[in-house]
Design a protein around this motif. Structure first.
Motif: not given
Length: 443
Positions: A119-126
């Motif tokens: 979740t942390g990866f996806c939110l920051a990446a987006t």
């Protein structure tokens, strides 16, 4: 701050330098990349080497991880400058990988929960991909409002693919992740979404919620969850919610059928691994053809394909592939609990779980699965009439039979389970589209 976090912060800072291309032009961007490459080759020892080195870098005392990372960015930059890949997508992709990785390391420093890390990866990446695209578009045009739906769709799709690839690859395979995400977004950018930014955000929320539910219920692994969310998002944005309902019906019913009498399946030795949780390979094996049909539908609707094929053919190909996947899954999961399977090619009795083994109970369950897909398609799509629904059931049955034949003849020697699933769903898609085309010609 841990070493992985510090290293990720340096990589993220290097990714930010990709903004040099839209700010100052390709020449300055190439100069920055050259300086980074020279520095990576020059640093062979000391604190900076220790900070940036991956485990495989120590043998030759060379920062191969950093070098290949920069080269991947250079390759995308060259495609953007010399080809049709937009500068905005190039910048968004580079920032997506860099800042997504930083967020992942920050979360991982406080918890090992896989879902929280992803979740942390996806939110920051987006967020990073959106910011990179918006800044680049604003520098180029001064206006970004009309492009926001596409920006959000591309950012979310890229983040999901990157998270999926990072789950199945090694940490220092980020160059592969960057190139893969860039190529996917290059393709998706040609298929502009027909819905607005708010609807895309809603679609993302729906797919994420359902994806997490599948993980929480134990019907999908983290990789399977990410794959399902990505497939769902692309299906909604490029096809519509009706297409998504058909797809999610397969995942939901197929996942539950895997859990059906699971203890009995364990006794017979035919239970799915990981307590029935499906991984990315299983998801893609069953849904890759459906995804291709969605992309074909979007491309044909935008008149990007030669010959201007009827978009409805891709709709029926989609339904035929999902009907096959549903039929085969229900046939396998329900038929496997019976101890009297026969090999489809010889009708000789075989042990439960034998590739190509079938039971009449499983065949009946498969027909019901195809009928479910046909009924949903009939209810949701005006293009699907009674004849079309019948064709969808027939296509699912044919695909199920093809799966069993391939299992009895080629699985284990030339094909794995995922390859068999792919070819079976492809056969179901082709049969469905061809039958519809034939009925239209004859009618």
């Amino acid at each position: 701050m841990t070493q992985p976090v510090r290293r990720a912060a340096v990589f993220a800072a290097l990714c930010t330098l990709s903004l040099a291309v839209p700010l100052f032009g390709p020449v300055v961007g190439a100069t920055v990349a050259t300086v980074a490459l020279v520095g990576a080759f020059a640093v062979t020892d000391g604190p900076l080497f220790e900070l940036l080195a991956y485990p495989g870098d120590y043998e030759d005392r060379r920062l191969y991880g950093l070098i290949t990372f920069v080269l991947a960015g250079v390759a995308l930059g060259l495609v953007a400058v010399a080809g049709s890949l937009s500068i905005a997508i190039f910048v968004g992709t580079v920032l997506l990988v860099g800042y997504g990785n930083l967020a992942e390391q920050l979360v991982r420093s406080v918890t090992d929960d896989d879902v929280l890390v992803v979740t942390g990866f996806c939110l920051a990446a987006t967020a990073a991909a959106v910011a990179g695209q918006v800044v680049t578009l604003w520098l180029a045009n001064g206006v970004v409002g009309a492009a926001l739906p596409s920006v959000l769709f591309l950012a979310a799709s890229g983040a999901l693919l990157a998270a999926l690839l990072r789950d199945v690859l090694l940490l220092y395979d980020d160059p592969i992740v960057m190139l893969s995400v860039g190529l996917l977004l290059w393709l998706l950018a040609e298929l502009e979404p027909a819905i607005g930014a708010t609807e895309i955000a809603l679609a993302l929320a729906v797919t994420v919620a359902l994806g997490y539910a599948s993980y929480a219920l134990g019907t999908a692994s983290v990789a399977g969850m990410l794959t399902g969310v990505l497939l769902g998002l692309v299906t909604i944005v490029l096809g519509g919610y009706g297409w998504f309902v058909v797809l999610i019906a397969f995942f939901a019913i197929g996942g539950l059928s895997t859990k059906f009498r699971y203890d009995r399946k364990e006794e017979l030795g035919v239970a799915e691994d990981n307590d029935g949780a499906r991984g990315s390979g299983n998801v893609l094996g069953n849904a890759a053809v459906a995804l291709a049909a969605v992309l074909g539908y979007a491309a044909s609707s935008a008149t990007l394909l030669p010959g201007d094929p009827d978009p409805a053919l891709f709709l029926f190909a989609f339904a035929g592939s999902v009907s096959t996947a549903m039929s085969d899954t229900l046939s396998s999961e329900i038929g496997s609990i019976f101890e009297t399977p026969r090999l489809i090619t010889t009708l000789e009795p075989v042990e439960p779980g034998t590739d190509g083994g079938v039971t009449w109970q499983g065949g009946l369950a498969g027909l019901v699965g195809g009928a479910i897909v046909a009924a949903i398609s009939y209810a949701l799509f005006p293009e699907v009439d009674a004849l079309g629904a019948t064709i969808i059931v027939a296509a699912g049955f044919v695909g199920m039979i093809v799966d069993s034949i391939l299992g009895a003849t080629l699985e284990g020697s030339l094909l794995g389970n995922q390859g068999v699933n792919f070819l079976a769903t492809l056969s179901g898609a082709l049969v469905c589209a061809l039958l519809v085309l034939s009925s239209a010609i004859l009618g």
